[in-house]
Design a protein around this motif. Structure first.
Motif, PDB file in Angstrom:
ATOM      1  N   LEU A 210       7.655  16.902  -6.120  1.00 41.58           N
ATOM      2  CA  LEU A 210       8.077  15.498  -5.965  1.00 41.58           C
ATOM      3  C   LEU A 210       8.447  15.216  -4.511  1.00 41.58           C
ATOM      4  CD1 LEU A 210      10.230  14.859  -9.134  1.00 41.58           C
ATOM      5  CD2 LEU A 210       8.318  13.464  -8.355  1.00 41.58           C
ATOM      6  N   LEU A 211       9.192  16.182  -3.913  1.00 44.05           N
ATOM      7  CA  LEU A 211       9.591  16.008  -2.510  1.00 44.05           C
ATOM      8  C   LEU A 211       8.366  16.038  -1.602  1.00 44.05           C
ATOM      9  CD1 LEU A 211      12.719  18.324  -2.603  1.00 44.05           C
ATOM     10  CD2 LEU A 211      12.717  15.837  -2.417  1.00 44.05           C
ATOM     11  N   ALA A 212       7.413  16.907  -1.968  1.00 45.53           N
ATOM     12  CA  ALA A 212       6.172  16.955  -1.184  1.00 45.53           C
ATOM     13  C   ALA A 212       5.459  15.612  -1.252  1.00 45.53           C
ATOM     14  CB  ALA A 212       5.267  18.067  -1.718  1.00 45.53           C
ATOM     15  N   ALA A 213       5.505  14.984  -2.412  1.00 45.67           N
ATOM     16  CA  ALA A 213       4.876  13.670  -2.579  1.00 45.67           C
ATOM     17  C   ALA A 213       5.550  12.635  -1.676  1.00 45.67           C
ATOM     18  CB  ALA A 213       4.980  13.237  -4.037  1.00 45.67           C
ATOM     19  N   ALA A 214       6.892  12.716  -1.601  1.00 47.67           N
ATOM     20  CA  ALA A 214       7.610  11.784  -0.732  1.00 47.67           C
ATOM     21  C   ALA A 214       7.215  12.001   0.724  1.00 47.67           C
ATOM     22  CB  ALA A 214       9.120  11.973  -0.914  1.00 47.67           C
TER      23      ALA A 214
ATOM     24  N   VAL B 175       0.843  -1.201   0.000  1.00 43.05           N
ATOM     25  CA  VAL B 175       0.000   0.000   0.000  1.00 43.05           C
ATOM     26  C   VAL B 175       0.876   1.248   0.000  1.00 43.05           C
ATOM     27  CG1 VAL B 175      -1.649   1.307   1.378  1.00 43.05           C
ATOM     28  CG2 VAL B 175      -1.976  -1.131   1.025  1.00 43.05           C
ATOM     29  N   GLU B 176       1.946   1.212   0.792  1.00 49.69           N
ATOM     30  CA  GLU B 176       2.855   2.364   0.827  1.00 49.69           C
ATOM     31  C   GLU B 176       3.432   2.641  -0.564  1.00 49.69           C
ATOM     32  OE1 GLU B 176       4.664   4.848   2.813  1.00 49.69           O
ATOM     33  OE2 GLU B 176       2.641   4.709   3.605  1.00 49.69           O
ATOM     34  N   ALA B 177       3.823   1.548  -1.271  1.00 53.64           N
ATOM     35  CA  ALA B 177       4.373   1.710  -2.617  1.00 53.64           C
ATOM     36  C   ALA B 177       3.324   2.301  -3.547  1.00 53.64           C
ATOM     37  CB  ALA B 177       4.860   0.354  -3.136  1.00 53.64           C
ATOM     38  N   LEU B 178       2.113   1.838  -3.360  1.00 50.50           N
ATOM     39  CA  LEU B 178       1.014   2.330  -4.200  1.00 50.50           C
ATOM     40  C   LEU B 178       0.773   3.821  -3.959  1.00 50.50           C
ATOM     41  CD1 LEU B 178      -0.961   0.858  -6.108  1.00 50.50           C
ATOM     42  CD2 LEU B 178      -2.600   0.892  -4.231  1.00 50.50           C
ATOM     43  N   VAL B 179       0.730   4.197  -2.694  1.00 50.59           N
ATOM     44  CA  VAL B 179       0.494   5.602  -2.342  1.00 50.59           C
ATOM     45  C   VAL B 179       1.659   6.461  -2.817  1.00 50.59           C
ATOM     46  CG1 VAL B 179       0.314   7.178  -0.377  1.00 50.59           C
ATOM     47  CG2 VAL B 179      -1.050   5.103  -0.425  1.00 50.59           C
ATOM     48  N   LEU B 180       2.869   5.949  -2.612  1.00 46.80           N
ATOM     49  CA  LEU B 180       4.047   6.699  -3.067  1.00 46.80           C
ATOM     50  C   LEU B 180       3.999   6.884  -4.577  1.00 46.80           C
ATOM     51  CD1 LEU B 180       6.767   7.997  -2.313  1.00 46.80           C
ATOM     52  CD2 LEU B 180       7.843   5.788  -2.682  1.00 46.80           C
TER      53      LEU B 180
END
Lengths: 361, 277
Positions: free
Chosen positions: B156-160, B125-130
């Motif tokens: 991009l950093l905000a996404a991380a 799920v984390e990979a999916l959200v990332l």
């Protein structure tokens, strides 16, 4: 014997709890433990304490005044404090008294003296040469719009040199007036009573004060003896609250503040933590209640804004700020713990260099 | 390794699910709307003026990346909060469906430990959200690059950061699903923790509104173990605007979020170990 799944469950539970504790510790450590420190209790000056009762007794050296209404009335037995007697009469006259000697030996005083510059040190040294050590001989200083009253131990003072060019003239039984030569008017006149009380002001005010001290006229000081608690205390007229409205702010708001509060009684402890209580009273109870609520809300908003804006000093100042209601009017309380004061003054002593104020001989 | 295989399996399954398509579609829609609707004429004008007059044009002309800061900030807030809230709703039925009768027995019959199954689901799920956040953030960065000629990796950093903030949230959602197999309850737990994380991020300011004493101490004690999400959101916004970031504070918040996620997963694993299916 525990099943393997039970052991695993226990291990996972233990790991979960330990990780939660680690998260909490991390949070607290990354904040420097600051929010948790808010719980430190500060005692506010709200009434006379035992030491202050004794202080009052020591200072009551003037004989009681004779009865005014007639010989049948029993004479008052209470002896009087000369400094309080010297203060201009009136319950809402502005006066602030500083317990100079106590303040000098307080934590705040030590920190403040550590920050004095060369000019201040020279002034102190000059006064010592003239027989007055401001760090030792001065007991209290009362500031009023009419002038200044300083009590202390001035037996060594060379008044003629302290007021050069002034003409000494005996006044009353135990006083001396030092009037500057030249045309009389609003010039500063000094009056000295028994080498214990120095009064500075206009000639009329100083003479009136000496008359009250020596019992020739009745004294009705704005502060009663039981209101002399704290290291700083005094009375301000309600008009003083107008200063709370920033310059350029609503004149109507300033007027309303002045109307709601007729008298502000001020008390500050400063021996360790600095704790200030301002007791606000007035005729209109409803207006006072509104004023208390307004100030309380303003403090709450200011506290959150200061925290959000990262203004750490204001946050620390407002940490213990509160409006306490009860009795007649309300009290505004502000405090600065000693550790905060020390942090604020940190580096001042080092910056000022070694011993910037001269030690007492 | 088994956990990673579980995660890969979850991603494979997610590809065929409707909500994954909804996630990708929503992000694409937002990007398309921004691409069409974003009025950047002022910036275009500033760029043109810079080209026309050379480098220095006086104090009234700001560099493009400075002029675009509000846009970058808005993007990062959108990616962080919008992405997190959408993510909670989108993945809330994943764990309950994994625990559905028939499916869970099949999973437990595989040569995979229970905790690995849990960790694999979490990582998947984390990979999916990332991936979703990077798609949105990266798309936004590319969009701004195309519009203004300025490359800013901030979104991009905000996404991380959003993905980091999602870790404790999903760990709690997973735990909730193990307690009661319900997508609604799982989502509610996620929303609650997200809100609690925002409160914990501002706990200093909020604590000052309490009277010093027991009430404040209780509030501080209750919020201490919670992940502080607000500093992460602020850091995401600052990074997006190329503003300086208080590294120690952000790292503290990241560590706190990961530790809390670990704690929630451990407690979920304890529950999973004892649960009979």
């Amino acid at each position: 014997m525990a099943r393997p799944s039970d052991r695993r469950t226990a291990l996972w539970l233990l790991a979960g709890v330990l990780l939660l504790v680690a998260t909490a510790l991390l949070t607290i450590l990354s904040e420097g433990g600051r929010p948790a420190r808010g719980g430190a209790a500060v005692e506010f000056p709200r009434h006379l304490r035992a030491a202050e009762y004794q202080r009052i007794e020591r200072r009551a050296v003037l004989p009681p005044l004779p009865p005014r209404s007639g010989p049948d009335e029993p004479p008052p037995t209470r002896r009087r404090d000369p400094l309080l007697a010297a203060l201009p009469p009136g319950p809402s006259r502005a006066v602030v008294v500083l317990e100079a000697n106590a303040l000098r030996h307080s934590r705040l005083g030590e920190l403040f003296l550590g920050c004095l510059g060369d000019a201040d040190a020279r002034m102190i040294e000059d006064l010592r040469r003239l027989g007055v050590d401001p760090l030792k001989d001065v007991d209290r200083v009362a500031v009023t719009p009419e002038g200044l009253a300083v009590s202390g131990f001035f037996g060594q003072a060379r008044w003629g040199e302290l007021f050069p060019g002034a003409e000494p003239a005996p006044y009353g039984g135990e006083s001396t007036l030092y009037r500057p030569q030249g045309p009389a008017g609003e010039q500063l006149v000094a009056g000295v009573w028994r080498d214990q009380l120095l009064l500075l002001g206009t000639g009329r005010e100083v003479q009136a004060a000496l008359d009250r001290v020596e019992g020739r006229t009745a004294a009705a000081p704005p502060l009663r003896e039981d209101q002399t608690y704290g290291e700083v205390y005094g009375v301000l007229p309600g008009e003083a609250l107008r200063a709370l409205v920033p310059p350029g702010g609503s004149g109507d708001l300033a007027r309303r503040l002045g109307q709601a509060a007729s008298r502000v009684e001020l008390h500050a402890d400063a021996m360790s933590d600095v704790a200030v209580t301002a007791r606000v009273s007035g005729q209109d109870a409803a207006a006072l209640e509104d004023l208390a609520r307004t100030l309380g809300a303003a403090l709450a908003v200011a506290r959150v804004e200061a925290r959000a804006g990262g203004d750490e000093r204001l946050v620390e100042l407002l940490e213990h700020a509160r409006v306490a209601r009860g009795g007649e009017g309300f009290s505004l309380e502000l405090a600065l713990p000693a550790e905060t004061l020390e942090r604020w003054f940190a580096g001042c002593r080092e910056r000022a260099g070694p011993r910037r104020y001269p030690a007492a001989p | 390794m088994s956990a990673l295989l579980v995660a890969a399996d979850l991603l494979r399954e997610a590809r065929s699910r409707r909500w994954t398509l909804a996630l990708a579609g929503s992000v694409t829609l937002v990007l398309a709307a921004l691409a069409v609707g974003l009025r950047l004429e002022v910036v275009d004008g500033a760029l043109a003026a810079t080209r026309l007059f050379g480098g220095s044009l006086g104090s009234d002309i700001r560099s493009v990346d400075v002029a675009l800061r509000p846009v970058f900030a808005a993007t990062s807030w959108l990616v962080f909060y919008g992405g997190s809230l959408f993510g909670i709703a989108a993945v809330s039925d994943l764990a309950p469906s994994m625990l559905a009768p028939g499916r869970v027995e099949h999973l437990l019959s595989l040569p995979v430990r229970r905790w690995q199954l849990l960790l694999g689901t979490f990582l998947g799920v984390e990979a999916l959200v990332l991936g979703g956040a990077l798609y949105g953030g990266g798309g936004m960065a590319l969009l701004l690059l195309a519009k203004t000629g300025v490359w800013n990796p901030g979104p991009l950093l905000a996404a991380a950061m959003a993905a980091v903030a999602f870790a404790p949230v999903y760990a709690v959602m997973l735990g909730a699903a193990l307690l009661v197999r319900s997508a609604a309850l799982s989502a509610a737990a996620g929303f609650l923790l997200f809100l609690a994380g925002v409160v914990a991020g501002e706990r200093g300011a909020i604590a000052s509104a309490f009277e010093p004493g027991a009430a404040r101490a209780v509030f501080l004690a209750a919020t201490a173990p919670l992940p502080r999400l607000t500093p992460l959101a602020v850091a995401a916004s600052d990074l997006a605007q190329a503003r300086p970031v208080a590294a120690a504070q952000v790292l503290g918040a990241v560590r706190g979020a990961l530790l809390f996620a670990g704690a929630a997963l451990s407690l979920a694993a304890a529950r999973f170990e004892r649960k009979d299916f």
